[in-house]
Design a protein around this motif. Structure first.
Motif, PDB file in Angstrom:
ATOM      1  N   GLU A 179       0.760  -1.303  -0.014  1.00  0.00           N
ATOM      2  CA  GLU A 179       0.005  -0.102  -0.064  1.00  0.00           C
ATOM      3  C   GLU A 179       0.848   1.155  -0.112  1.00  0.00           C
ATOM      4  N   ALA A 180       2.030   1.111   0.920  1.00  0.00           N
ATOM      5  CA  ALA A 180       3.002   2.450   0.636  1.00  0.00           C
ATOM      6  C   ALA A 180       3.506   2.584  -0.945  1.00  0.00           C
ATOM      7  N   VAL A 181       3.659   1.672  -1.576  1.00  0.00           N
ATOM      8  CA  VAL A 181       3.954   2.040  -3.135  1.00  0.00           C
ATOM      9  C   VAL A 181       2.807   2.636  -3.940  1.00  0.00           C
ATOM     10  N   ARG A 182       1.552   1.952  -3.347  1.00  0.00           N
ATOM     11  CA  ARG A 182       0.302   2.577  -4.275  1.00  0.00           C
ATOM     12  C   ARG A 182       0.119   4.068  -3.757  1.00  0.00           C
ATOM     13  N   GLY A 183       0.527   4.341  -2.721  1.00  0.00           N
ATOM     14  CA  GLY A 183       0.482   5.700  -2.005  1.00  0.00           C
ATOM     15  C   GLY A 183      -0.771   6.185  -1.417  1.00  0.00           C
ATOM     16  N   LYS A 184      -1.531   4.999  -1.088  1.00  0.00           N
ATOM     17  CA  LYS A 184      -2.569   5.217  -0.409  1.00  0.00           C
ATOM     18  C   LYS A 184      -2.839   3.698   0.434  1.00  0.00           C
ATOM     19  N   ILE A 185      -3.350   4.123   1.737  1.00  0.00           N
ATOM     20  CA  ILE A 185      -3.824   2.910   2.594  1.00  0.00           C
ATOM     21  C   ILE A 185      -5.272   2.656   2.451  1.00  0.00           C
ATOM     22  N   GLY A 186      -5.493   1.230   2.216  1.00  0.00           N
ATOM     23  CA  GLY A 186      -6.714   1.030   1.861  1.00  0.00           C
ATOM     24  C   GLY A 186      -7.994   0.915   3.074  1.00  0.00           C
ATOM     25  N   GLY A 187      -9.043   1.204   2.736  1.00  0.00           N
ATOM     26  CA  GLY A 187     -10.090   1.246   3.787  1.00  0.00           C
ATOM     27  C   GLY A 187     -10.233   0.132   4.814  1.00  0.00           C
ATOM     28  N   ARG A 188     -10.088  -1.250   4.166  1.00  0.00           N
ATOM     29  CA  ARG A 188      -9.837  -2.245   4.917  1.00  0.00           C
ATOM     30  C   ARG A 188      -8.693  -2.420   5.988  1.00  0.00           C
ATOM     31  N   THR A 189      -7.589  -1.894   5.479  1.00  0.00           N
ATOM     32  CA  THR A 189      -6.392  -1.659   6.541  1.00  0.00           C
ATOM     33  C   THR A 189      -6.586  -0.647   7.662  1.00  0.00           C
ATOM     34  N   HIS A 190      -7.196   0.324   7.527  1.00  0.00           N
ATOM     35  CA  HIS A 190      -7.621   1.441   8.234  1.00  0.00           C
ATOM     36  C   HIS A 190      -8.587   0.715   9.307  1.00  0.00           C
ATOM     37  N   GLU A 191      -9.400   0.143   8.879  1.00  0.00           N
ATOM     38  CA  GLU A 191     -10.762  -0.498   9.760  1.00  0.00           C
ATOM     39  C   GLU A 191      -9.950  -1.472  10.624  1.00  0.00           C
ATOM     40  N   ILE A 192      -9.128  -2.428  10.341  1.00  0.00           N
ATOM     41  CA  ILE A 192      -8.688  -3.387  10.988  1.00  0.00           C
ATOM     42  C   ILE A 192      -7.723  -2.629  12.123  1.00  0.00           C
ATOM     43  N   SER A 193      -6.920  -1.672  11.592  1.00  0.00           N
ATOM     44  CA  SER A 193      -5.962  -0.967  12.488  1.00  0.00           C
ATOM     45  C   SER A 193      -6.618  -0.298  13.744  1.00  0.00           C
ATOM     46  N   ARG A 194      -7.753   0.248  13.328  1.00  0.00           N
ATOM     47  CA  ARG A 194      -8.632   0.832  14.255  1.00  0.00           C
ATOM     48  C   ARG A 194      -9.278  -0.095  15.341  1.00  0.00           C
ATOM     49  N   LEU A 195      -9.742  -1.233  14.738  1.00  0.00           N
ATOM     50  CA  LEU A 195     -10.202  -2.417  15.688  1.00  0.00           C
ATOM     51  C   LEU A 195      -9.098  -2.852  16.569  1.00  0.00           C
ATOM     52  N   ILE A 196      -8.044  -3.180  16.084  1.00  0.00           N
ATOM     53  CA  ILE A 196      -7.115  -3.716  16.978  1.00  0.00           C
ATOM     54  C   ILE A 196      -6.722  -2.629  18.202  1.00  0.00           C
ATOM     55  N   GLY A 197      -6.649  -1.281  17.829  1.00  0.00           N
ATOM     56  CA  GLY A 197      -6.107  -0.264  18.755  1.00  0.00           C
ATOM     57  C   GLY A 197      -7.459  -0.277  19.686  1.00  0.00           C
ATOM     58  N   ARG A 198      -8.689  -0.367  19.417  1.00  0.00           N
ATOM     59  CA  ARG A 198      -9.783  -0.279  20.225  1.00  0.00           C
ATOM     60  C   ARG A 198      -9.797  -1.397  21.242  1.00  0.00           C
ATOM     61  N   ALA A 199      -9.532  -2.763  20.548  1.00  0.00           N
ATOM     62  CA  ALA A 199      -9.592  -3.731  21.476  1.00  0.00           C
ATOM     63  C   ALA A 199      -8.555  -3.889  22.707  1.00  0.00           C
ATOM     64  N   LEU A 200      -7.280  -3.353  22.133  1.00  0.00           N
ATOM     65  CA  LEU A 200      -6.195  -3.073  23.221  1.00  0.00           C
ATOM     66  C   LEU A 200      -6.449  -2.063  24.285  1.00  0.00           C
ATOM     67  N   ARG A 201      -7.083  -1.049  23.712  1.00  0.00           N
ATOM     68  CA  ARG A 201      -7.468  -0.007  24.782  1.00  0.00           C
ATOM     69  C   ARG A 201      -8.636  -0.215  25.830  1.00  0.00           C
ATOM     70  N   ALA A 202      -9.278  -1.306  25.346  1.00  0.00           N
ATOM     71  CA  ALA A 202     -10.455  -1.720  26.236  1.00  0.00           C
ATOM     72  C   ALA A 202     -10.025  -2.358  27.331  1.00  0.00           C
ATOM     73  N   VAL A 203      -8.669  -2.796  27.559  1.00  0.00           N
ATOM     74  CA  VAL A 203      -8.088  -3.476  28.660  1.00  0.00           C
ATOM     75  C   VAL A 203      -6.875  -2.720  29.199  1.00  0.00           C
ATOM     76  N   VAL A 204      -6.664  -1.373  28.819  1.00  0.00           N
ATOM     77  CA  VAL A 204      -5.672  -0.719  29.359  1.00  0.00           C
ATOM     78  C   VAL A 204      -6.167   0.683  30.183  1.00  0.00           C
ATOM     79  N   ASP A 205      -5.526   0.767  31.399  1.00  0.00           N
ATOM     80  CA  ASP A 205      -5.792   1.899  32.187  1.00  0.00           C
ATOM     81  C   ASP A 205      -4.733   2.881  31.716  1.00  0.00           C
ATOM     82  N   THR A 206      -5.106   4.037  31.212  1.00  0.00           N
ATOM     83  CA  THR A 206      -4.279   4.739  30.537  1.00  0.00           C
ATOM     84  C   THR A 206      -3.645   5.692  31.582  1.00  0.00           C
ATOM     85  N   LYS A 207      -4.208   5.909  32.499  1.00  0.00           N
ATOM     86  CA  LYS A 207      -3.775   6.752  33.641  1.00  0.00           C
ATOM     87  C   LYS A 207      -2.582   5.928  34.540  1.00  0.00           C
TER      88      LYS A 207
END
Length: 247
Positions: free
Chosen positions: A81-109
């Motif tokens: 995707e870096a060569v194509r110059g655009k990150i795909g929608g599926r990649t963005h969606e899964i990245s956000r999903l992983i981040g949400r899943a991890l933050r759900a079990v983290v006390d950020t303070k």
């Protein structure tokens, strides 16, 4: 459990063979190579003392994730995707999903003003790449947090992790609910669902779609039960992996 035997010999409520190789990367503060059958994902956790500008001075940390597939992770080569110059929608969606899943079990303070970025790179894809990524990312996250504690960036008595998290795919094939779909099953599933669950059995996210015929509540309940039970097994595998090196 149904008497149906799947193409790889599993019962409908069986996971594929799951392995987690911790410390796979010599450079990352936390890492895990996770395999869900033929799906293999390398999860690396990078620890930075400091937070993005928008969080500076708020006394909280940040956990985020990025997901990508190697060009030959599938049967045919895909351009980076870096060569194509655009990150795909599926990649963005899964990245956000992983981040949400991890933050759900983290006390950020409790994490303090520290940032952990998890990179999930799919080396080989055979269905369930996002669920494997979440499950492996948690293990890498644990090790990165312990690294931060060892360097005194995190207080010795602080507890940034409030629970564990894992994820698994479920689906309906030929009218039968099944756990942990391989690609050959995923492509012909009448219903496809990803279930993200904490170690205590609480839902973080459920992504379900009727690919063919709509599904009813009875089928939904059966899929959720499969997902919760599958994630409980994954939690035990995570615990065993972390305990293997004295965590």
């Amino acid at each position: 459990m149904s008497d149906i035997v799947r193409a790889d010999g599993r019962a409908t409520d069986d996971l594929r063979e799951i392995t987690i190789e911790r410390g796979w990367s010599a450079h990352a503060e936390g890492s895990a190579l996770i395999s869900f059958g033929g799906t293999k994902v390398l999860c690396t956790a990078s620890f930075t003392n400091g937070v993005p500008r928008w969080l500076t001075g708020k006394g909280k940390g940040w956990v985020t994730a990025e997901y990508a597939m190697l060009p030959r992770a599938t049967n045919s080569r895909n351009d980076r995707e870096a060569v194509r110059g655009k990150i795909g929608g599926r990649t963005h969606e899964i990245s956000r999903l992983i981040g949400r899943a991890l933050r759900a079990v983290v006390d950020t303070k409790a994490l303090g003003e520290n940032t952990i970025v998890i990179d999930c790179d799919v080396l080989q894809a055979d269905g369930g790449t996002r669920t494997a990524a979440i499950t492996g990312a948690y293990v890498a996250l644990v090790d990165a947090i312990e690294w931060g504690r060892s360097k005194k960036f995190i207080g010795q008595k602080a507890t940034p992790l409030i629970d564990s998290v894992s994820a698994v795919s479920v689906g309906i094939i030929d009218g039968e609910p099944m756990l942990d779909l391989a690609y050959v099953e995923d492509v012909r599933a009448e219903t496809d669902m990803n279930v993200v669950v904490t170690g205590r059995g609480l839902f973080v996210e459920v992504q379900g779609t009727a690919e063919g015929a709509p599904f009813d509540k009875r089928e939904l309940d059966a899929l959720l039960e499969l997902g919760v039970n599958g994630c409980a097994q994954l939690r035990d595998i995570q615990v065993a992996s972390l305990a293997a090196a004295g965590e």
